[in-house]
Design a protein around this motif. Structure first.
Motif, PDB file in Angstrom:
ATOM      1  N   SER A  54       0.527  -1.312   0.311  1.00 48.68           N
ATOM      2  CA  SER A  54      -0.079  -0.187  -0.485  1.00 48.68           C
ATOM      3  C   SER A  54       0.996   1.260   0.226  1.00 48.68           C
ATOM      4  O   SER A  54       2.131   0.704   0.503  1.00 48.68           O
ATOM      5  CB  SER A  54      -0.803  -0.071   1.301  1.00 48.68           C
ATOM      6  OG  SER A  54      -0.737   0.396   2.396  1.00 48.68           O
ATOM      7  N   ILE A  55       0.380   2.637  -0.075  1.00 48.36           N
ATOM      8  CA  ILE A  55       1.592   3.566  -0.731  1.00 48.36           C
ATOM      9  C   ILE A  55       0.010   4.863   0.052  1.00 48.36           C
ATOM     10  O   ILE A  55      -1.212   4.791  -0.579  1.00 48.36           O
ATOM     11  CB  ILE A  55       1.222   3.663  -1.739  1.00 48.36           C
ATOM     12  CG1 ILE A  55       0.458   4.247  -3.069  1.00 48.36           C
ATOM     13  CG2 ILE A  55       2.451   3.254  -2.078  1.00 48.36           C
ATOM     14  CD1 ILE A  55       0.336   4.942  -4.234  1.00 48.36           C
ATOM     15  N   ASP A  56      -0.032   5.746   0.475  1.00 52.43           N
ATOM     16  CA  ASP A  56      -0.216   6.266   1.195  1.00 52.43           C
ATOM     17  C   ASP A  56       0.006   8.294   0.003  1.00 52.43           C
ATOM     18  O   ASP A  56       1.218   8.284  -0.159  1.00 52.43           O
ATOM     19  CB  ASP A  56       0.276   7.345   2.831  1.00 52.43           C
ATOM     20  CG  ASP A  56      -0.141   6.081   3.114  1.00 52.43           C
ATOM     21  OD1 ASP A  56      -1.604   5.509   3.897  1.00 52.43           O
ATOM     22  OD2 ASP A  56       0.393   6.168   4.388  1.00 52.43           O
ATOM     23  N   ILE A  57      -0.943   8.664  -0.527  1.00 52.49           N
ATOM     24  CA  ILE A  57      -0.940   9.814  -1.650  1.00 52.49           C
ATOM     25  C   ILE A  57      -1.716  10.727  -0.094  1.00 52.49           C
ATOM     26  O   ILE A  57      -2.575  11.136  -0.008  1.00 52.49           O
ATOM     27  CB  ILE A  57      -1.774   9.220  -2.301  1.00 52.49           C
ATOM     28  CG1 ILE A  57      -0.940   8.023  -3.047  1.00 52.49           C
ATOM     29  CG2 ILE A  57      -2.093  10.627  -3.697  1.00 52.49           C
ATOM     30  CD1 ILE A  57      -2.426   7.465  -4.070  1.00 52.49           C
ATOM     31  N   PHE A  58      -1.020  12.554  -0.619  1.00 51.79           N
ATOM     32  CA  PHE A  58      -0.748  13.462  -0.615  1.00 51.79           C
ATOM     33  C   PHE A  58      -0.978  14.191  -2.300  1.00 51.79           C
ATOM     34  O   PHE A  58      -0.132  14.433  -2.811  1.00 51.79           O
ATOM     35  CB  PHE A  58      -0.577  14.045   0.600  1.00 51.79           C
ATOM     36  CG  PHE A  58      -0.958  15.774   1.000  1.00 51.79           C
ATOM     37  CD1 PHE A  58      -1.198  15.846   1.846  1.00 51.79           C
ATOM     38  CD2 PHE A  58       0.250  16.517   0.823  1.00 51.79           C
ATOM     39  CE1 PHE A  58      -2.078  16.890   1.398  1.00 51.79           C
ATOM     40  CE2 PHE A  58       0.100  17.991   1.045  1.00 51.79           C
ATOM     41  CZ  PHE A  58      -1.222  18.219   1.500  1.00 51.79           C
ATOM     42  N   THR A  59      -2.148  14.968  -1.953  1.00 48.84           N
ATOM     43  CA  THR A  59      -1.979  15.463  -3.979  1.00 48.84           C
ATOM     44  C   THR A  59      -1.985  17.119  -3.633  1.00 48.84           C
ATOM     45  O   THR A  59      -2.967  17.656  -2.577  1.00 48.84           O
ATOM     46  CB  THR A  59      -2.968  15.257  -4.407  1.00 48.84           C
ATOM     47  OG1 THR A  59      -3.645  13.627  -4.477  1.00 48.84           O
ATOM     48  CG2 THR A  59      -3.596  15.707  -5.597  1.00 48.84           C
ATOM     49  N   ARG A  60      -0.924  17.586  -3.878  1.00 53.11           N
ATOM     50  CA  ARG A  60      -0.623  19.670  -3.957  1.00 53.11           C
ATOM     51  C   ARG A  60      -1.408  19.581  -5.366  1.00 53.11           C
ATOM     52  O   ARG A  60      -1.766  19.306  -6.105  1.00 53.11           O
ATOM     53  CB  ARG A  60       0.552  19.345  -3.626  1.00 53.11           C
ATOM     54  CG  ARG A  60       1.155  19.495  -2.107  1.00 53.11           C
ATOM     55  CD  ARG A  60       2.449  19.704  -2.022  1.00 53.11           C
ATOM     56  NE  ARG A  60       3.416  19.454  -0.765  1.00 53.11           N
ATOM     57  CZ  ARG A  60       3.199  19.827   0.442  1.00 53.11           C
ATOM     58  NH1 ARG A  60       1.787  20.731   0.846  1.00 53.11           N
ATOM     59  NH2 ARG A  60       3.279  18.932   1.504  1.00 53.11           N
ATOM     60  N   GLU A  61      -0.829  21.010  -5.517  1.00 54.07           N
ATOM     61  CA  GLU A  61      -1.579  21.549  -7.001  1.00 54.07           C
ATOM     62  C   GLU A  61      -0.885  20.602  -7.649  1.00 54.07           C
ATOM     63  O   GLU A  61      -1.206  20.287  -9.046  1.00 54.07           O
ATOM     64  CB  GLU A  61      -1.385  23.252  -6.948  1.00 54.07           C
ATOM     65  CG  GLU A  61      -2.154  23.922  -7.970  1.00 54.07           C
ATOM     66  CD  GLU A  61      -3.699  23.545  -7.160  1.00 54.07           C
ATOM     67  OE1 GLU A  61      -4.345  24.065  -8.324  1.00 54.07           O
ATOM     68  OE2 GLU A  61      -3.993  23.969  -6.145  1.00 54.07           O
TER      69      GLU A  61
END
Length: 203
Positions: A54-61
């Motif tokens: 699994s991977i954790d994702i954080f989205t920026r602009e």
């Protein structure tokens, strides 16, 4: 006995296949709403119904931050933070399409593969499995995929027994059906030619 592409897997220097690596698809992130700035989420791959990675994702602009674990040189688990740039392009009929930017070659791509790090197919020198299949098995594989798309419960369900899937337009169904028939006929011709050659040799 050998099947589609048999023998290639164990050749020295054989290229790894895309299908053998975990992939990160921009379409999956879009469907999950994970491309909106400020969103956090998690993607999980399973094998046999069990969690595998699994991977954790954080989205920026204009980028994604991927956090995951991988085995280090001493077989110890290391925490990795990887940043993948995003780009967008206007669609012909309105809206926009998002793309990954490969961290290695700066090429736009819709899919990244989990090698040592997430990279595009070209940078990881990956091949598609179909590229190692000869013409007969390539036609057979494509025909099976079309059967499944048309609602076949099994890959070898005869086309003539399949009804139009609910919600599919008749035009789409007829186009896919005709392609499937053509592929099946091409497969039968190819295998018939092999059978005739073997019969001639055995005489």
């Amino acid at each position: 006995m050998g099947g589609a592409g048999s023998g290639n897997r164990w050749r020295t220097g054989a290229r790894r296949k895309c299908e053998d690596l975990l992939d990160l698809r921009i379409s999956d992130l879009s469907k999950g709403g994970l491309l909106s700035p400020g969103r956090r989420g998690n993607l999980e791959w399973t094998v046999g119904g069990r969690p595998f990675r699994s991977i954790d994702i954080f989205t920026r602009e204009d980028s994604l931050e991927l956090t995951y674990r991988r085995l280090g040189p001493a077989q110890e688990w290391q925490r990795v933070l990887e940043v993948i740039a995003l780009d967008s392009a206007d669609q012909y009929f309105g809206g926009e399409r998002r793309w990954f930017i490969c961290p290695c070659c700066d090429r736009r791509c819709a899919v990244l593969y989990a090698g040592e790090e997430f990279r595009c197919r070209l940078c990881l020198n990956l091949a598609y499995r179909s590229q190692s299949e000869d013409h007969r098995y390539r036609c057979l594989s494509r025909a099976r995929k079309l059967r499944q798309r048309l609602g076949g419960a099994a890959a070898n369900t005869p086309l003539q027994l399949l009804d139009k899937p609910t919600g599919m337009h008749w035009r789409t169904y007829n186009t896919l059906y005709e392609k499937g028939v053509a592929l099946e006929q091409a497969t039968l011709r190819a295998f018939s030619e092999i059978a005739l050659k073997l019969n001639a040799v055995s005489r």
